[in-house]
Design an enzyme around this catalytic site. Structure first.
Site, PDB file in Angstrom:
ATOM      1  N   GLU A 360      41.253  42.221 -28.661  1.00 31.47           N
ATOM      2  CA  GLU A 360      41.709  43.605 -28.610  1.00 31.47           C
ATOM      3  C   GLU A 360      40.569  44.589 -28.375  1.00 31.47           C
ATOM      4  OE1 GLU A 360      44.118  43.981 -32.148  1.00 31.47           O
ATOM      5  OE2 GLU A 360      45.462  42.391 -31.499  1.00 31.47           O
ATOM      6  N   GLU A 467      50.328  35.150 -27.264  1.00 27.43           N
ATOM      7  CA  GLU A 467      50.956  35.332 -28.576  1.00 27.43           C
ATOM      8  C   GLU A 467      52.389  35.825 -28.415  1.00 27.43           C
ATOM      9  OE1 GLU A 467      48.625  37.826 -31.160  1.00 27.43           O
ATOM     10  OE2 GLU A 467      46.719  37.058 -30.396  1.00 27.43           O
TER      11      GLU A 467
END
Length: 602
Positions: A360, A467
């Site tokens: 991220e 994910e």
């Protein structure tokens, strides 16, 4: 068991002429004629061009998409003025000027139909500097829905790709938005193409046939009889491992339950540990490393032939640093981070297929803020030196699932990826694009998802959905299937990992099985796709010349050949790959099998 009949004592397999079109190579930064019937866009580019690129779909439902009829079909939206200008090449384009608000531009009213996907594209430029320009759909109730964005520049044209999924039938205004009102917005070649869900599904199936399968032609001949074909030879082909990685997240509960272990190992050959390798898990107290859980999970995966993605070396969100790390001075943080990366990457060197090196990094910047702007780039370099075998991923959320998040837009993702891997010494690191794919409870915007994957694919770097989850809702199973099919059918996607699982392990968001490991509706969907994306056992009989052909999904196979006269047989393995470089080996049998890969279409 291999037969020892001397007639089949030395069967060998050789590759014959292999002809194969690798569709992945069709994706490039060049502006070319769109293929795949315009549904997947290999002409997508993030290059800024001197002249606007070609019009997609003939404009679709947009009237006067190239502005050859001036402003016909278009009106000013909000304040400011609009006009059509002409380049020196006689190309016409629309301009919004004297803007007072971000949405001041020009618009065209279209009719959206419920359950329809709308693919959007346009070429945009700004009059000064560089600014983010977005396409926005204002619905009948006044809601503004962003359909995609691009960082446009002065002096050249950038491709804005995106789209929306219509949740209701209503009119909508298509307009453009840029926060800097002092700049003019220039636009050319606007297109909005509707697709029904049936059309969308058909496009996916067509793509799967082209990019996930290949037609292989075999010839079985006697090696000692100068190429004489083994007419009527019986062949049995079984797929032993799919070529497309489709896996599932795994957590520490796998170590506690044989039922969980059986449930997982019977389905998946690829995994990511949800938390077990993260820094805050392996070093809860500063200086006290504990890899007990992660090591045990690695042993379980390896014992069941399950490949592992490493997740993650660092997480750039301050919230998820170990408590002892959050308040360290820059010098102490640098030493702690160096110890961490050396420890975890060295420990699992040679055992992982990938690492999410920095998680991220588009949304957060803990290491950059404390250690300098090149901190993440240097960690990729360090990880590669410690273990050059895994592919090194930048892992991010909202890039394909949420068009409102400008930070994680496909264009910004690509820019950050280039910054990291153009850092001195990083050029040869095998890079990977990791997009998490956490979808909300509503209908997924597959049009935006596809356009985002098109743009990311221009890098030539393998894309993984890392994910995947879909929030609970009435149609959760249906929406999960739509997301998974969209990813599997896209030529740029190399693998999928879901962050889903059984209720026993706490996967309550995207639950595949209940506490007793009975399938939920979403679990039924996953099992259905696992079977669908695996080749069924194939029995064939060679013709009089020893030839037979088969269309096979990419993957690893076991082949058994039986002589129709002696009934003796031999079994070995081969692999069908998307790049056409098959590895086919049948040792210790006395004939030659020649394999020819053929095109699946003319």
């Amino acid at each position: 068991m291999r037969d020892n009949n001397p007639m089949f004592a030395n069967l060998t397999l050789q590759k014959f002429h292999i002809l194969y079109l690798n569709l992945g190579s069709a994706i490039s930064g060049q502006i070319t004629q769109a293929v795949f019937n315009d549904y997947y866009d290999p002409s997508a580019t993030t290059q800024c061009l001197a002249e606007p690129g070609s019009l997609m779909y003939g404009g679709g439902v947009i009237l006067n998409p190239e502005f050859v009829h001036g402003t016909d079909g278009w009106t000013a939206f909000g304040q400011g003025a609009i006009e059509v200008r002409v380049l020196h090449t006689n190309n016409r384009f629309m301009v919004a000027r004297n803007r007072k608000r971000p949405s001041d531009s020009f618009s065209q009213k279209v009719q959206l139909e419920e359950g329809t996907f709308y693919a959007f594209s346009a070429w945009v430029q700004v009059s000064q500097g560089s600014e983010t320009v977005a396409v926005v759909f204002q619905t009948r109730d006044g809601e503004f829905v962003r359909g995609g964005s691009v960082v446009a520049e002065q002096g050249c044209w950038s491709l804005l790709k995106g789209g929306i999924a219509a949740n209701s039938s209503s009119p909508a205004d298509v307009l453009f938005e840029s926060k800097n009102t002092s700049t003019e917005i220039w636009v050319d070649n606007v297109a909005l193409q509707p697709f029904s869900k049936g059309q969308w599904r058909n496009h996916q199936e067509e793509s799967i046939e082209k990019v996930r399968k290949s037609r292989v032609r075999f010839q079985i001949t006697y090696a000692d009889k100068r190429g004489l074909g083994v007419g009527g030879a019986n062949v049995l082909i079984k797929q032993t491992k799919p070529g497309f990685p489709f896996g599932c997240g795994m957590n520490f509960h796998i170590l506690e339950s044989a039922d969980y272990q059986n449930w997982f190992a019977s389905r998946f050959r690829f995994t990511t540990f949800t938390n077990a390798m993260k820094w805050y898990t392996t070093e809860e107290e500063q200086g006290q490393e504990n890899y007990t859980v992660a090591d045990a999970m690695v042993r379980f995966a390896q014992g069941n032939n399950i490949s592992i993605r490493g997740h993650n070396v660092f997480w750039d969100n301050q919230k998820y640093q170990p408590d002892s790390v959050k308040t360290l001075s820059p010098d102490d943080l640098r030493r702690a981070a160096e110890k961490r990366i050396n420890s975890v990457v060295s420990r699992y060197a040679g055992e992982l297929i990938a690492w999410d090196v920095v998680n991220e990094n588009l949304h957060f910047s803990f290491f950059e803020d404390n250690l300098g702007k090149d901190a993440s780039s240097m960690y990729y370099s360090t990880a590669y030196k410690l273990d050059p075998t895994p592919r090194m991923f930048l892992n991010e959320y909202n890039t394909i699932e949420y068009s409102e998040d400008e930070k994680a837009s496909p264009g910004n993702y690509k820019k950050r990826l280039e910054e990291i891997f153009s850092y001195p010494g990083n050029e040869d690191i095998p890079a990977g694009i990791g997009v998490q794919g956490h979808f909300g409870p509503g209908q997924p915007n597959l049009a935006y998802m596809r356009s985002s994957l098109d743009i990311l694919a221009t890098t030539g770097v393998p894309i993984w959905l890392t994910e995947v989850s879909v929030d609970p809702g009435v149609n959760q199973a249906q929406y999960l299937e739509e997301v998974l099919r969209e990813a599997y059918s896209h030529p740029g996607v190399e693998g999928i990992i879901m962050f889903a699982g059984p209720a026993y392990a706490g996967f309550n968001n995207t639950m595949l099985a209940d506490m007793n490991f009975n399938n939920t509706p979403t679990g039924d969907i996953v099992d259905k796709l696992i079977q669908e994306w695996k080749s069924e056992d194939l029995e064939a009989c060679a013709d009089d010349g020893g030839f037979f052909s088969a269309t096979l999904l990419h993957g690893e196979y076991e082949i058994t050949i039986t002589d129709p006269v002696t009934n003796s047989s031999s079994t070995s393995t081969f692999e069908v790959t998307k790049d056409g470089s098959n590895i086919i080996s049948l040792p210790h049998v006395e004939s030659i099998v020649k394999a020819t890969r053929q095109l699946l279409w003319n």
